[in-house]
Design a protein around this motif. Sequence first.
Motif, mmCIF file in Angstrom:
data_model
loop_
_atom_site.group_PDB
_atom_site.id
_atom_site.type_symbol
_atom_site.label_atom_id
_atom_site.label_comp_id
_atom_site.label_asym_id
_atom_site.label_seq_id
_atom_site.Cartn_x
_atom_site.Cartn_y
_atom_site.Cartn_z
ATOM 1 N N CYS A 7 6.085 13.892 41.212
ATOM 2 C CA CYS A 7 4.647 13.779 40.931
ATOM 3 C C CYS A 7 4.339 12.480 40.193
ATOM 4 N N HIS A 8 5.154 12.155 39.197
ATOM 5 C CA HIS A 8 4.935 10.922 38.426
ATOM 6 C C HIS A 8 5.095 9.688 39.324
ATOM 7 N N HIS A 9 6.127 9.677 40.136
ATOM 8 C CA HIS A 9 6.387 8.521 40.995
ATOM 9 C C HIS A 9 5.271 8.352 42.017
ATOM 10 N N LEU A 10 4.788 9.463 42.575
ATOM 11 C CA LEU A 10 3.694 9.390 43.536
ATOM 12 C C LEU A 10 2.463 8.746 42.901
ATOM 13 N N VAL A 11 2.130 9.177 41.700
ATOM 14 C CA VAL A 11 0.965 8.625 41.010
ATOM 15 C C VAL A 11 1.112 7.114 40.838
ATOM 16 N N GLU A 12 2.280 6.674 40.430
ATOM 17 C CA GLU A 12 2.505 5.237 40.210
ATOM 18 C C GLU A 12 2.386 4.454 41.515
ATOM 19 N N GLY A 71 -5.297 9.761 40.744
ATOM 20 C CA GLY A 71 -5.653 11.024 40.108
ATOM 21 C C GLY A 71 -5.824 12.140 41.128
ATOM 22 N N PHE A 72 -6.459 11.804 42.237
ATOM 23 C CA PHE A 72 -6.611 12.777 43.328
ATOM 24 C C PHE A 72 -5.243 13.219 43.850
ATOM 25 N N ALA A 73 -4.346 12.250 44.098
ATOM 26 C CA ALA A 73 -3.011 12.561 44.609
ATOM 27 C C ALA A 73 -2.238 13.443 43.633
ATOM 28 N N ASN A 74 -2.393 13.195 42.342
ATOM 29 C CA ASN A 74 -1.708 13.984 41.317
ATOM 30 C C ASN A 74 -2.136 15.449 41.398
ATOM 31 N N ALA A 75 -3.447 15.675 41.545
ATOM 32 C CA ALA A 75 -3.943 17.049 41.616
ATOM 33 C C ALA A 75 -3.434 17.754 42.875
#
Length: 419
Positions: free
Chosen positions: A88-93, A105-109
Amino acid sequence: MRLLVKWREDEERVDWLLESLPADMPAGERARVQALLVGTVRHLGRIDGHLDALMTRPPRPTVWAGLAVAGFELLEGGADEGLKARVCHHLVEQVKRLATAKEAGFANAVVRKLAAALAADVEPAADAPMADWARWGSHPDWLVQRWKMKFNQDAAVAFLRWNQSAAPVLVRWRGEAAAKAELPEWLTPIEGAPDFFSAEPGHWPELAAWIERGEMQVQDAATRHAVDLLQVQPGETVLDLCAAPGGKSLAIADRLGGSGQVVAMDLPGRRMPRLQRNLEAAPSGVKATVVAGNVMQGAARVLTAKNLPTTYAAVLLDVPCSNTGVMRHRVDVKWRLQPDSFRRHAIQQLDMLLAAAERVAPGGRLVYSTCSVDPEENEQVVAAFVRRSHGAFKLEESVMSLPWETGHDGAGAFRLRRV
């Protein structure tokens, strides 16, 4: 993420995309990119099904690609909670870098909900409707329904499971028989396929060294059937049509006993350099000639211009096909196929077989082969050819390799004899 977008938006093949990676990319990074891209495309139906249910409208392609790759990483990691947090963290970055902070932020949710959905997704019961298996196993519904009708439900489910498993590297041993006995334990012999081995991950440098010395060739065990049926004799000149990338051509050269010639013909294009490189490893005493030509048009003229025979005692025709037997390797095939693909392939295959027959000398052998498991491209094409030959050819022997039975890729091979 960029490669996945190109695959979906530009409809480029996965193997071509991987060939486009920078030559100086570190080996470990290249391997991980390949694993992520191949794994995501292999499981994309299942991942996309959950994503569609979690989003009211599709995001930009780059954000979708990030979510899809993260979905595969979550599937790959199983119940590892620590991995889930890292994914999740890597995706956000990455979305921040390739898109915007708002989209990150959308991707994190979405990815947190995706993780829960994938964790709760269990394999269907063996007798569940095929539509459930198609969704869980990331195959088009029409394709698994087709396999159920062609074979049966148990076979269709076994085939689907096979396609969803990661493909190991398979190699053919070309070295001395005595040295084969000293091969390491991480090379597992393929049952019923002498000289073929499955390599455990993490040993590519050793394999590359053997390949460089000409002692090994990366090749699936199913390819042996066509070469076996060809019954190559030492000293013969053999014509291999549709030869690229050259695995079967090199296997033919190895069967020639140190004398004879392989004439490998294929259309000019991006696969020809690889065909040339593979045949550079032909045994000493065996001449290997690469010819750019079209079996359907002007083949005799091209061969004559190269001072080569126009007819041969042994001809191999490995036709373009649906690739249903090699979906574990070619993970995007199932997304390219359409219900009418098999009919269209069969029409072309019959035309090619009729053209190849013109290159067979009296009494000669013609082997027709596919990497398909579907009767329309195998038995039915051969039966139509025999009828069209009006007694000039007879079917002598055939082999069908079904992956869920043999433990390696699927293929069909048929030896026809000019009477």
